[in-house]
Design a protein around this motif. Structure first.
Motif, PDB file in Angstrom:
ATOM      1  N   ASP A  23      56.664  50.864  21.602  1.00  0.00           N
ATOM      2  CA  ASP A  23      57.508  51.173  20.439  1.00  0.00           C
ATOM      3  C   ASP A  23      58.520  50.070  20.138  1.00  0.00           C
ATOM      4  O   ASP A  23      59.274  50.176  19.167  1.00  0.00           O
ATOM      5  CB  ASP A  23      58.268  52.489  20.684  1.00  0.00           C
ATOM      6  CG  ASP A  23      57.328  53.672  20.624  1.00  0.00           C
ATOM      7  OD1 ASP A  23      56.228  53.509  20.064  1.00  0.00           O
ATOM      8  OD2 ASP A  23      57.685  54.743  21.161  1.00  0.00           O
ATOM      9  N   HIS A  25      59.409  46.758  18.717  1.00  0.00           N
ATOM     10  CA  HIS A  25      58.872  45.749  17.792  1.00  0.00           C
ATOM     11  C   HIS A  25      59.695  44.472  17.944  1.00  0.00           C
ATOM     12  O   HIS A  25      60.807  44.386  17.432  1.00  0.00           O
ATOM     13  CB  HIS A  25      58.929  46.269  16.360  1.00  0.00           C
ATOM     14  CG  HIS A  25      58.236  47.591  16.216  1.00  0.00           C
ATOM     15  ND1 HIS A  25      56.887  47.722  16.418  1.00  0.00           N
ATOM     16  CD2 HIS A  25      58.709  48.827  15.952  1.00  0.00           C
ATOM     17  CE1 HIS A  25      56.555  48.987  16.256  1.00  0.00           C
ATOM     18  NE2 HIS A  25      57.652  49.687  15.985  1.00  0.00           N
ATOM     19  N   LYS A  55      55.475  32.073  24.398  1.00  0.00           N
ATOM     20  CA  LYS A  55      54.359  32.507  25.248  1.00  0.00           C
ATOM     21  C   LYS A  55      53.100  32.724  24.411  1.00  0.00           C
ATOM     22  O   LYS A  55      51.990  32.533  24.886  1.00  0.00           O
ATOM     23  CB  LYS A  55      54.738  33.770  26.035  1.00  0.00           C
ATOM     24  CG  LYS A  55      55.621  33.430  27.222  1.00  0.00           C
ATOM     25  CD  LYS A  55      55.947  34.611  28.083  1.00  0.00           C
ATOM     26  CE  LYS A  55      56.779  34.134  29.289  1.00  0.00           C
ATOM     27  NZ  LYS A  55      57.326  35.222  30.070  1.00  0.00           N
ATOM     28  N   VAL A  58      51.352  29.372  23.780  1.00  0.00           N
ATOM     29  CA  VAL A  58      50.600  28.773  24.883  1.00  0.00           C
ATOM     30  C   VAL A  58      49.482  29.716  25.373  1.00  0.00           C
ATOM     31  O   VAL A  58      48.786  29.428  26.337  1.00  0.00           O
ATOM     32  CB  VAL A  58      51.603  28.342  25.990  1.00  0.00           C
ATOM     33  CG1 VAL A  58      52.004  29.475  26.874  1.00  0.00           C
ATOM     34  CG2 VAL A  58      51.093  27.174  26.768  1.00  0.00           C
ATOM     35  N   LEU A  60      49.717  32.801  26.598  1.00  0.00           N
ATOM     36  CA  LEU A  60      50.016  33.756  27.673  1.00  0.00           C
ATOM     37  C   LEU A  60      50.098  35.175  27.126  1.00  0.00           C
ATOM     38  O   LEU A  60      49.871  36.141  27.844  1.00  0.00           O
ATOM     39  CB  LEU A  60      51.343  33.409  28.353  1.00  0.00           C
ATOM     40  CG  LEU A  60      51.327  32.271  29.370  1.00  0.00           C
ATOM     41  CD1 LEU A  60      52.725  32.015  29.910  1.00  0.00           C
ATOM     42  CD2 LEU A  60      50.380  32.545  30.525  1.00  0.00           C
ATOM     43  N   PHE A  92      55.179  23.555  29.593  1.00  0.00           N
ATOM     44  CA  PHE A  92      55.976  24.784  29.483  1.00  0.00           C
ATOM     45  C   PHE A  92      56.976  24.806  30.638  1.00  0.00           C
ATOM     46  O   PHE A  92      56.579  24.876  31.794  1.00  0.00           O
ATOM     47  CB  PHE A  92      55.053  26.001  29.539  1.00  0.00           C
ATOM     48  CG  PHE A  92      55.687  27.281  29.093  1.00  0.00           C
ATOM     49  CD1 PHE A  92      55.277  27.914  27.931  1.00  0.00           C
ATOM     50  CD2 PHE A  92      56.695  27.886  29.843  1.00  0.00           C
ATOM     51  CE1 PHE A  92      55.860  29.113  27.517  1.00  0.00           C
ATOM     52  CE2 PHE A  92      57.283  29.074  29.433  1.00  0.00           C
ATOM     53  CZ  PHE A  92      56.856  29.689  28.267  1.00  0.00           C
ATOM     54  N   PHE A  94      59.630  26.904  32.488  1.00  0.00           N
ATOM     55  CA  PHE A  94      60.004  28.325  32.595  1.00  0.00           C
ATOM     56  C   PHE A  94      61.505  28.507  32.850  1.00  0.00           C
ATOM     57  O   PHE A  94      62.164  27.627  33.415  1.00  0.00           O
ATOM     58  CB  PHE A  94      59.227  28.990  33.732  1.00  0.00           C
ATOM     59  CG  PHE A  94      57.799  29.253  33.381  1.00  0.00           C
ATOM     60  CD1 PHE A  94      57.399  30.472  32.874  1.00  0.00           C
ATOM     61  CD2 PHE A  94      56.848  28.262  33.530  1.00  0.00           C
ATOM     62  CE1 PHE A  94      56.073  30.706  32.533  1.00  0.00           C
ATOM     63  CE2 PHE A  94      55.521  28.482  33.194  1.00  0.00           C
ATOM     64  CZ  PHE A  94      55.137  29.706  32.691  1.00  0.00           C
TER      65      PHE A  94
END
Lengths: 254, 262
Positions: A23, A25, A55, A58, A60, A92, A94
């Motif tokens: 739920d 968004h 994400k 790339v 993911l 990337f 992190f």
């Protein structure tokens, strides 16, 4: 399909992107264009979907709706070797560095290198590892394990690990989160150095205005699942929009 | 908001259980697809085999030795009632080779190795190390899962043979202290009744148990979520699920081997 992008040409295009988790968004019709050689900062409060956006870029995560085109390819449609080839061109970094904690710094850097560029000699591997470590100013940590490094050092090693594959695009997820102000400045400098030295196009995800001002050519302000305003630092914050003003005030009071 | 409410086909719990079974099936199939694809990480497999042996050798030595000794001690009174204590070595050897050594090895390994695989991969998942591998164009499944499952499938049978040997030594110690049987006489007597089918059945069991411990531990760890709580859950589920599956496999393999024995 190899495409050569010239400076100013769009290398990342996000069109009408939607992403929800149950739920919740998170992204609600996001549009963004990043051109070659540009440092784009995506600014926003925690939990607004900034990390989700990169994400998706790339592969993911997959979007629910919309397009995410990176280097001319729709990421969600790529699989197997095509996705692998695209990822080789994207670095990337992190938020928590995600260094392999059972390996030394040297092994962390060798890991993607030897698996993606086979048949390198020992001397070539050592040369490349030492080159990127020197580039981030941490050659002396080569035989240490991540547990022995500080937060700032971990971030730098994480960036070095992505640089070893010579990416065209760099995605930084909260590069200065949890660091002291001096280390933050060092990381900001490093991001700019990487852009100059490796000619990268970058997206920097942050909620740190100093980082945004120091590293961003353009800034996109993400609020309530959409980009509220995009432009230079001055263009974005020269506004009467209450939510942007309060974000600015709160950040600098902090 | 009610329009967004998730709809269930058979109800929340059953739907979730069926989805979990489907996920496990996809993971299982992916293992067989990945194991034969691309470069094999031999160095990592050897490292994992060493780690598995190193982690469980002492515990298996102790448990195996005690099992052999206690089983012999418990069996003696029943046999001596019929004046059949001379059968002790062969009785104990059959029990150890057919059932005790594979089970003891598997249960110790499920606790020691299964939990450690679950926790290790779980913590790699929640700290985004698996994602980091993926975005650097390295296949994390091949490097982390395939190597661990293959290593378990190789190392557990070796540990099982070692456990059999140590258990028999425990049994010998008890027999020699009570009956004064010599080392050679004990082992001649013990191996007299052991057939190739017994040994192959044990090997088949150990391979099945090893594979189960590896794949269940990897599955739980690889799919861990919700931070440190998820890591603990992955380690715990790895042990409980693999022990449960090991007992089911034991029943099936015994039934199949008995069919061939007749």
């Amino acid at each position: 399909m190899e495409e050569d992008f010239k400076p100013g040409e769009p290398v990342i295009e996000v069109r009408d992107l939607y992403k929800s988790f149950g739920d919740l968004h998170v992204l609600q019709g996001v549009n963004l264009t990043v051109t070659k050689g540009e440092n784009m900062v995506v600014l926003g409060r925690s939990g607004t979907g900034k990390s989700v956006l990169i994400k998706i870029m790339v592969g993911l995560l997959k979007q629910d709706r919309g397009d995410c085109i990176v280097l001319g390819q729709e990421v969600s449609k790529l699989e197997g070797n095509d996705l692998r080839d695209l990822r080789l061109k994207i670095g990337f970094s992190f938020q928590n560095s995600a260094l392999y904690d059972s390996m030394t710094v040297r092994e962390n850097l060798e890991f993607p290198l030897v698996r993606n560029i086979p048949n390198l000699t020992r001397a070539e591997i050592d040369e490349q590892v030492e080159y990127v470590l020197d580039a981030v100013g941490l050659l002396q940590t080569i035989n240490q394990v991540p547990a022995e490094l500080s937060g700032g050092q971990r971030k730098r090693i994480g960036i070095a690990r992505t640089l070893i594959l010579k990416p065209e695009i760099m995605l930084y997820d909260e590069p200065t989160a949890g660091l002291d102000p001096i280390t933050c400045l060092e990381i900001n400098e490093l991001i700019n150095e990487v852009k100059e030295k490796y000619q990268t196009t970058s997206i920097i995800i942050t909620h740190d205005l100093t980082c945004a001002r120091e590293t961003g050519d353009r800034i996109a302000m993400l609020l309530d699942g959409k980009f509220l305003k995009t432009g230079t630092f001055e263009e974005v914050f020269d506004t009467d929009e209450e939510r942007i003003k309060s974000f600015y005030d709160y950040n600098f009071i902090q | 908001m009610s329009a967004n409410k998730k709809q269930f086909v058979y109800g929340k719990n059953l739907d979730n259980a069926l989805l979990a079974v489907y996920d496990a099936y996809v993971f299982f199939i992916r293992f067989f697809r990945e194991v034969f694809r691309g470069r094999m990480e031999f160095q990592e497999i050897v490292r994992q085999c060493y780690a598995i042996g190193n982690r469980s050798l002492l515990l298996i030595s102790l448990t195996g030795f005690i099992t052999g000794m206690v089983f012999t001690k418990q069996s003696r009174p029943s046999l001596s009632e019929f004046g059949a204590t001379s059968w002790l070595p062969s009785l104990v050897a059959i029990a150890i080779v057919r059932a005790l050594a594979p089970l003891v090895t598997a249960l110790i390994s499920a606790g020691k190795i299964g939990s450690s695989i679950g926790a290790e991969l779980g913590s790699m998942r929640v700290t985004e190390q698996i994602d980091a591998m993926e975005v650097s164009a390295v296949n994390p499944f091949k490097f982390l899962v395939v190597t661990r499952v293959v290593a378990c499938t190789i190392a557990i049978p070796v540990l099982m043979f070692y456990c059999s040997l140590v258990s028999l030594l425990g049994a010998f110690l008890n027999v020699t202290l009570n009956e004064g049987t010599s080392f050679i006489a004990f082992f001649e007597n013990a191996f007299e009744q052991i057939t190739f089918l017994d040994i192959w059945t044990s090997v088949a069991k150990a391979i099945a148990y090893g594979f189960t411990i590896g794949i269940v531990g990897s599955y739980q760890g690889y799919n861990a979520s919700k931070g440190t709580e998820g890591v603990g859950k992955a380690a715990n589920s790895a042990v409980v699920t693999s022990m449960f599956l090991i007992f089911i496999e034991e029943v099936i393999i015994v039934q199949v081997s008995n069919y061939f024995r007749i």
